[in-house]
Design an enzyme around this catalytic site. Structure first.
Site, PDB file in Angstrom:
ATOM      1  N   GLN A 202       0.860  -1.184   0.000  1.00 26.90           N
ATOM      2  CA  GLN A 202       0.000   0.000   0.000  1.00 26.90           C
ATOM      3  C   GLN A 202       0.897   1.234   0.000  1.00 26.90           C
ATOM      4  OE1 GLN A 202      -3.798  -0.752   0.162  1.00 26.90           O
ATOM      5  NE2 GLN A 202      -2.510  -2.331  -0.758  1.00 26.90           N
ATOM      6  N   ARG A 222      -4.664   3.530   4.480  1.00 24.00           N
ATOM      7  CA  ARG A 222      -3.893   4.284   3.502  1.00 24.00           C
ATOM      8  C   ARG A 222      -4.208   3.810   2.087  1.00 24.00           C
ATOM      9  NH1 ARG A 222       0.373   4.745   5.946  1.00 24.00           N
ATOM     10  NH2 ARG A 222       1.587   5.803   4.325  1.00 24.00           N
ATOM     11  N   ALA A 243     -11.933   2.190   3.815  1.00 23.64           N
ATOM     12  CA  ALA A 243     -10.925   1.412   3.098  1.00 23.64           C
ATOM     13  C   ALA A 243     -10.038   2.300   2.226  1.00 23.64           C
ATOM     14  CB  ALA A 243     -11.615   0.343   2.257  1.00 23.64           C
ATOM     15  N   HIS A 244      -9.078   1.655   1.577  1.00 17.41           N
ATOM     16  CA  HIS A 244      -8.068   2.397   0.817  1.00 17.41           C
ATOM     17  C   HIS A 244      -8.670   3.172  -0.360  1.00 17.41           C
ATOM     18  CE1 HIS A 244      -7.169  -1.682  -1.412  1.00 17.41           C
ATOM     19  NE2 HIS A 244      -8.351  -1.206  -1.725  1.00 17.41           N
ATOM     20  N   ASN A 245      -8.134   4.370  -0.523  1.00 19.60           N
ATOM     21  CA  ASN A 245      -8.475   5.264  -1.646  1.00 19.60           C
ATOM     22  C   ASN A 245      -9.909   5.774  -1.639  1.00 19.60           C
ATOM     23  OD1 ASN A 245      -6.228   3.198  -3.023  1.00 19.60           O
ATOM     24  ND2 ASN A 245      -5.892   5.389  -3.373  1.00 19.60           N
TER      25      ASN A 245
END
Length: 345
Positions: A202, A222, A243-245
């Protein structure tokens, strides 16, 4: 009141709130309580009609309420069109945490030599601040918290005890992070070769805007590539998973146990009720409200209130409905055939 509690006259409170005072402006108060519990040195408030029943018997020094309820108030009153907003302002005046974090680094804290500390920074016992971190003026790092390398934290932000901020995170001014929250942990990224999982590094970070609040035990992952971004004035309750993004627009609010899957974009001024789940790669328009326990699997392109799921009912009734739910597709097909026959007739 204790000797440490700040006190204010009713006239001072009225001026601060922009409220109309009906009563003795010299009367001094030192706390805030409910209509039922308030004593003669406290202010109570009435923001919900459900509590009108408690107004006649209140022992408060004064009550903050809307003008429409003023005549029914048996004590001094502060009239304001939006008493709940006034209550929010008063709550900050009487907050016992204000001024309780003296500046300085506790002897048991571990702070890297190249950390940049602004004026009046407070770092608590057994906290760790890693290399390259920049802490703005008035930042408070609570006991046992960890701030990872190359993280930037804006002025007057507060990390309560045992907060974990990973490396490369950017936190704006006046943020509040409650105990147990984790900012910048790895997103759930894995590739499968048919037999086993392979971790995807990540490589992004997390950016929190100004005036963000994150509740206890919430996690903001991240980004895989690029950053997870939380806008200004976003309020996140406890036990929320982002969650990511994911991107969350300015002034949105997420209640407890919300879960947002990767790469979903939530607009500005959105409100997600408790337990709401958003699938990944969706777009949620500005001004959307999703009621509690709803599951959103498709993008929402227009503002408004959205719901899914069914309310609780007795088990026998629910079991019958569950069987009928399984029959809906067959019923719909039969109805379509009947309508087709009817049109022919």
């Amino acid at each position: 009141m204790t000797h440490d509690t700040p006190t204010f006259t009713l006239a001072e409170l009225a001026e601060r709130l922009g409220a109309r005072l009906q009563g003795d402006g010299t009367r001094r108060v030192g706390g805030l309580a409910t209509l039922r519990d308030a004593g003669p040195d406290q202010v109570a408030f009435l923001a919900n009609r459900a509590y009108l029943k408690d107004l006649p018997d209140t022992r408060a020094a004064a009550v903050l309420l809307a003008p429409a309820h003023g005549e029914a108030c048996p004590v001094d009153r502060l009239e304001l069109d939006n008493p709940y907003l006034g209550y929010a302002e008063l709550s900050r005046l009487f907050d016992p945490l204000v001024g309780r974090a003296p500046a300085g680094v506790h002897p048991t804290a571990v702070v890297a030599d190249d950390v940049t500390l602004g004026a009046n920074v407070a770092i608590g016992a057994q906290a760790m601040v890693e290399s390259g971190v920049v802490l703005g003026d008035g930042v408070v790092i609570g006991a046992g918290s960890v701030v990872g390398a190359d993280t930037l934290i804006g002025a007057d932000s507060r990390l309560h005890a045992n907060v974990t901020v990973y490396h490369g995170v950017v936190i704006g001014a006046r943020a509040i992070l409650h105990s147990g929250c984790v900012i910048g942990g790895d997103g759930f990224g894995f590739a499968h070769d048919g037999e086993r999982w392979h971790k995807i590094a990540q490589l992004g970070g997390v950016v929190l805007g100004d005036d963000v609040e994150v509740g206890s035990c919430s996690s903001i992952d991240r980004g895989a590539l690029g950053d997870t971004v939380i806008g200004d004035d976003v309020k996140i309750d406890s036990q929320v998973q982002i969650a990511h993004n994911v991107q969350v627009g300015d002034h949105s609010a997420l209640a407890g146990c919300v879960g947002i899957a990767g790469s979903t974009r939530v607009g500005r001024h959105c409100m997600l009720g408790g337990g709401v789940g958003l699938s990944g790669h969706l777009t949620i328009a500005d001004g959307v409200q999703v009621t509690g326990m709803s599951l959103v699997t498709n993008s929402i392109h227009a503002p408004g209130v959205y719901s899914s799921g069914t309310g609780a009912m007795d088990n026998a009734h629910w079991r019958r409905n569950a069987v009928r739910f399984k029959q809906l597709d067959d019923i719909a097909r039969r109805l379509a055939r009947l309508e087709k026959v009817g049109r022919r007739g």
